[in-house]
Design an enzyme around this catalytic site. Structure first.
Site, PDB file in Angstrom:
ATOM      1  CB  SER A  98      -0.963   0.035   1.273  1.00  0.00           C
ATOM      2  OG  SER A  98      -0.135   0.476   2.288  1.00  0.00           O
ATOM      3  CE  LYS A  99      -1.746   5.972  -4.245  1.00  0.00           C
ATOM      4  NZ  LYS A  99      -2.987   6.542  -4.353  1.00  0.00           N
ATOM      5  NE  ARG A 100      -2.178   3.027   5.278  1.00  0.00           N
ATOM      6  CZ  ARG A 100      -2.072   1.911   5.714  1.00  0.00           C
ATOM      7  NH1 ARG A 100      -1.273   1.678   6.941  1.00  0.00           N
ATOM      8  NH2 ARG A 100      -2.567   0.685   5.189  1.00  0.00           N
TER       9      ARG A 100
END
Ligand code: GLU
Length: 478
Positions: free
Chosen positions: A254-256
């Site tokens: 994920s982007k995080r």
């Protein structure tokens, strides 16, 4: 055997994820393997989430990865148009079929009603679902309300308590009970189809034989199977591909936890060929276990049923290794071309032909260029102490520097041969500790502990600047 036709059906809602590109590669390779077609279809029925330029960006990134489609936007094909917003008439017509067969129904429930139903279900700890309020309306009543201009959606009439099965190439047979499936909206009040309706109609009309997509769609598949059955169509073969995990192996990528878009990896200096090779070996292995795989080899060997059904981590260390391998495979001309966009403006362009061969071995990504070459042209910075490593005394180091300067100044021709012979000769004659002397010289000339070969590096930096830096080193020690 049926003609193999695969597809990728991205929505233009943002940058394409590396996971999607990896899935696209599988669809592409499988179609090529069997002499079939790979179709690109744009699923743009969610106008709220669509981003400007999204359709063009999808096409561009696929091309930047060196892949292409046989039918789709910009290419045409027998089964077009390939952009769903241009196919609205088709969905409306097909959904009429379902209404006539009593497989779908009009629903006039207002947003407010749906919200309060949901609220009540949640309060009763039930999973929110449509309560089938309009399912029992007579066809005549429904028609009258439609004719009167009332707003409506069309929903799938999910049969009660029925087992729905489909075959997944990675997991075998998967069965769902229809009681778990909501009466899905098929056509929205704005006349747009939902994903479920459009995907099934298009996959059927475009004669898609194998659907390979991310495993997040597994729970949608029974809805699709119901639709195929409702239409009286045969169901294609499915393969749901595990999602990548974050590089640390925890949670889905994920982007995080870092970049995830296919474009961002190219911008970081990964080569598309290395990315593709990386996608190939995540969750799949060649029979001979070789990890460096060309696209042609992959096309020959890849079978979706050999894919692991477990998620694998997006192992950046492995990607770095692969990228290095691919960078070293490039010819000088290829590397020079590919590295262009990564070169800092300050880099003296006339030195590129000399510098590139010196650093090709050490590049992990193309973007490393600047870090590895900064010292060739910009002011260097290092701790004076570094010059004294392994040295018996500061005085001796200063002496070494002075005599080296003298030698270099006396060279009438600045050639690799003269440099090497002169400097090695001096070190031997004076009997300076070899390791200490050359490490000190490297630091003084480049400011770095690890660099390309010292004499080649000095050649590129040039006489004047090398001598200047050696004098600076003496000043540092003063
Ligand atoms: N439009 C869907 C997506 O954005 C396609 C899913 C599928 O392949 O069926 O991923």
């Amino acid at each position: 055997m049926t003609q193999v036709r695969t597809r990728m059906a991205p929505s233009p809602t943002g940058e394409m994820h590396v996971g999607s590109m990896a899935t696209l590669l599988k669809n592409y390779a499988f179609a090529k393997k069997y002499g079939g077609q790979f179709i690109l279809r744009i699923e743009d029925t969610d106008k709220v989430r669509e981003v400007e330029g999204g359709v063009a960006a999808i096409q561009e990134i696929i091309h930047r990865y060196g892949l292409d489609w046989d039918e789709g936007p910009g290419k045409g094909g027998e089964f077009g148009p390939y952009i769903q917003s241009e196919r609205l008439g088709i969905y409306k017509e097909k959904v009429q079929d379902l209404l006539e067969k009593d497989k779908a129904y009009y629903c006039f429930c207002s947003k407010e009603r749906l919200a309060s139903v949901k609220e009540e279900q949640m309060a009763n700890k039930q999973a929110p679902h449509y309560d089938r309020h309009c399912r029992s309306l007579s066809k005549e009543d429904a028609q009258k309300r439609v004719a009167a201009g009332e707003e409506y959606v069309i929903r799938l009439k999910v049969p009660e308590d029925q087992e729905i099965s489909f075959t997944d190439l990675l997991r075998g047979e998967i069965t769902f009970n229809s009681n778990l499936i909501d009466d899905q909206v098929l056509l929205k009040s704005d006349g747009y189809p939902t994903y479920h309706l459009a995907v099934v109609i298009d996959d059927n009309l475009m004669k898609i034989s194998h659907i390979m997509r991310g495993e997040e769609w597994i729970s949608s598949t029974p809805k699709h199977v119901l639709l195929y059955q409702a239409f009286g169509w045969s169901v294609p073969v499915f393969a749901h591909i595990p999602l990548f995990l974050n590089p640390d192996g925890k949670g889905k990528m994920s982007k995080r936890k870092g970049t995830v878009s296919a474009a961002s990896f190219l911008e970081k200096g990964y080569l598309p060929e290395a990315m593709l090779n990386f996608f190939m070996i995540l969750g799949w292995a060649k029979k001979d276990q070789e990890e460096i795989i060309s696209l042609d080899e992959y096309i020959q060997e890849f079978e979706p049923s050999d894919l692991s059904s477990n998620s694998v981590a997006f192992d950046l260390k492995k990607l770095d290794w692969l990228n290095g391998v691919y960078i070293r495979k490039l010819s000088f001309g290829q590397l020079k071309e590919k590295i262009k966009p990564f070169i800092a403006r300050e880099f003296p362009a006339e030195k590129i032909d000399q510098v590139l061969p010196l650093i090709q071995e050490r590049l992990v990504t193309l973007a490393d260029f600047n870090q590895l070459t900064k010292f060739f042209y910009s002011k260097i910075n290092y701790e004076a102490d570094l010059l004294l490593k392994k040295a018996d005394s500061k005085e001796l180091v200063v002496e070494e520097l002075k005599q080296t300067i003298e030698l270099l100044e006396s060279l009438s021709i600045w050639s690799l041969h003269n440099l090497e012979e002169g400097i090695r000769g001096l070190q031997e004659k004076k009997d300076w500790h070899r390791g200490q002397f050359f490490m000190m010289l490297r630091i003084a000339v480049t400011g770095e502990k690890a660099t390309p070969p010292l004499f080649e590096t000095m050649m590129v930096i040039g006489k004047e600047l090398v001598i200047f830096r050696l004098k600076e080193a003496i000043n540092k020690l003063a």
